[in-house]
Design an enzyme around this catalytic site. Structure first.
Site, mmCIF file in Angstrom:
data_model
loop_
_atom_site.group_PDB
_atom_site.id
_atom_site.type_symbol
_atom_site.label_atom_id
_atom_site.label_comp_id
_atom_site.label_asym_id
_atom_site.label_seq_id
_atom_site.Cartn_x
_atom_site.Cartn_y
_atom_site.Cartn_z
ATOM 1 N N LYS A 6 -92.666 -2.334 1.028
ATOM 2 C CA LYS A 6 -93.312 -1.526 2.068
ATOM 3 C C LYS A 6 -92.323 -1.219 3.188
ATOM 4 O O LYS A 6 -92.238 -0.079 3.674
ATOM 5 C CB LYS A 6 -94.548 -2.264 2.615
ATOM 6 N N GLN A 50 -101.011 -8.552 5.229
ATOM 7 C CA GLN A 50 -100.785 -8.790 3.800
ATOM 8 C C GLN A 50 -101.620 -9.988 3.349
ATOM 9 O O GLN A 50 -101.532 -11.072 3.918
ATOM 10 C CB GLN A 50 -99.291 -9.025 3.539
ATOM 11 N N ASP A 73 -104.838 0.206 4.974
ATOM 12 C CA ASP A 73 -105.240 -0.361 3.678
ATOM 13 C C ASP A 73 -106.659 0.085 3.301
ATOM 14 O O ASP A 73 -107.091 -0.110 2.167
ATOM 15 C CB ASP A 73 -105.252 -1.896 3.756
HETATM 16 N N1 GUN Z 1 -102.588 -8.187 -1.290
HETATM 17 C C1 GUN Z 1 -102.669 -7.687 -2.541
HETATM 18 N N2 GUN Z 1 -102.807 -6.353 -2.515
HETATM 19 C C2 GUN Z 1 -102.829 -6.006 -1.208
HETATM 20 C C3 GUN Z 1 -102.943 -4.757 -0.533
HETATM 21 O O1 GUN Z 1 -103.083 -3.677 -1.117
HETATM 22 N N3 GUN Z 1 -102.890 -4.824 0.820
HETATM 23 C C4 GUN Z 1 -102.766 -5.985 1.494
HETATM 24 N N4 GUN Z 1 -102.752 -5.949 2.813
HETATM 25 N N5 GUN Z 1 -102.653 -7.148 0.907
HETATM 26 C C5 GUN Z 1 -102.680 -7.157 -0.446
#
Ligand code: GUN
Length: 238
Positions: A6, A50, A73
């Site tokens: 990211k 996350q 998200d």
């Molecule tokens: N953990 C696993 N997939 C994701 C996601 O798409 N976003 C976030 N913030 N955490 C995750």
């Protein structure tokens, strides 16, 4: 791995990113305070926490604290509700990436038997909703589904997000199906494997995504798209 991807994607396209790598002992209150501070920060258009967070922190509390207009998200209940209705600002990154893969491959969803294996809030549930919006006939399977093989065999489009390494084998896939593997399982040998046994599935499928290099990069791309949408909205450009 995801966080690094990211950050790298942000750098590549010129988005400022700030990582807050907090110690495991961070309290829920401290994390809530940080999110509130970022909610008020005009330099910040998108916030994500996350997941998973340590057990002493309630992920729902954290998600609910994020300003829905910065929730890139799309996990906040306001954004989840908007998706359900079909009038949304952001889509959750992984299901949105899966939809892009299907559409860009010229595959029509309308009227097709779509089977989603997995019912998480992050992938399975929103994925089912997005396929439904495109007029797919959608079935959601999960760990308690009794006739999993039979249901999978009915799928024209099979999206697997169950989090179990290579659980979907070739004999569970219909000839000519589209197979999308959302799984990311790190084996004891440190190798990354999907939820689908690729070598077997590939022989049956008309189209299939690999792990790594399939859905993962799309998730990142959709996060960038959501962040740009949020920035435009904050600047009154959308
Ligand atoms: N953990 C696993 N997939 C994701 C996601 O798409 N976003 C976030 N913030 N955490 C995750």
């Amino acid at each position: 791995m995801y966080v690094n991807s990211k950050k790298k994607a942000c750098e590549e396209i010129g988005i400022l990113s700030r990582e807050y790598s907090l110690p495991a002992e961070t309290t829920e209150e401290q994390l809530v305070d940080l999110v509130k501070q970022l909610n008020c920060d005009p330099e910040i258009d998108g916030i994500l926490c996350q997941l998973p967070v340590p057990k002493h922190i309630d992920d729902e509390t954290i998600i609910n604290t994020i300003d829905p207009s910065k929730d890139v998200d799309a996990f906040h209940p306001v954004n989840v509700g908007k998706i359900m209705i079909g009038n949304y600002d952001f889509l959750p990154c992984t299901p949105a990436g899966v939809m892009e893969l299907i559409k860009e491959s010229g595959i029509s969803i309308e009227g097709k038997q779509c089977v989603v294996v997995g019912r998480s809030n992050i992938v399975g549930k929103p994925q089912a909703m997005l396929l439904l919006h495109e007029n797919g006939t959608v079935t959601v399977c999960h760990s308690r589904t009794k006739n999993l093989k039979e249901v999978c065999l009915s799928a024209d489009i099979l999206v697997v997000a169950i989090g179990r390494s290579e659980m979907i084998t070739g004999d569970m896939i219909k000839e000519g199906a589209v197979v999308i593997d959302v799984g990311m399982n790190r084996g004891e040998d440190k190798k990354l494997r999907g939820d689908v046994k690729y070598d077997e599935a590939e022989k049956k499928a008309a189209a299939i995504t690999p792990v790594p290099g399939g859905v993962g990069p799309m998730t990142i791309a959709m996060l960038m798209k959501n962040t740009i949408t949020a920035a435009k909205k904050h600047k009154g450009l959308l």
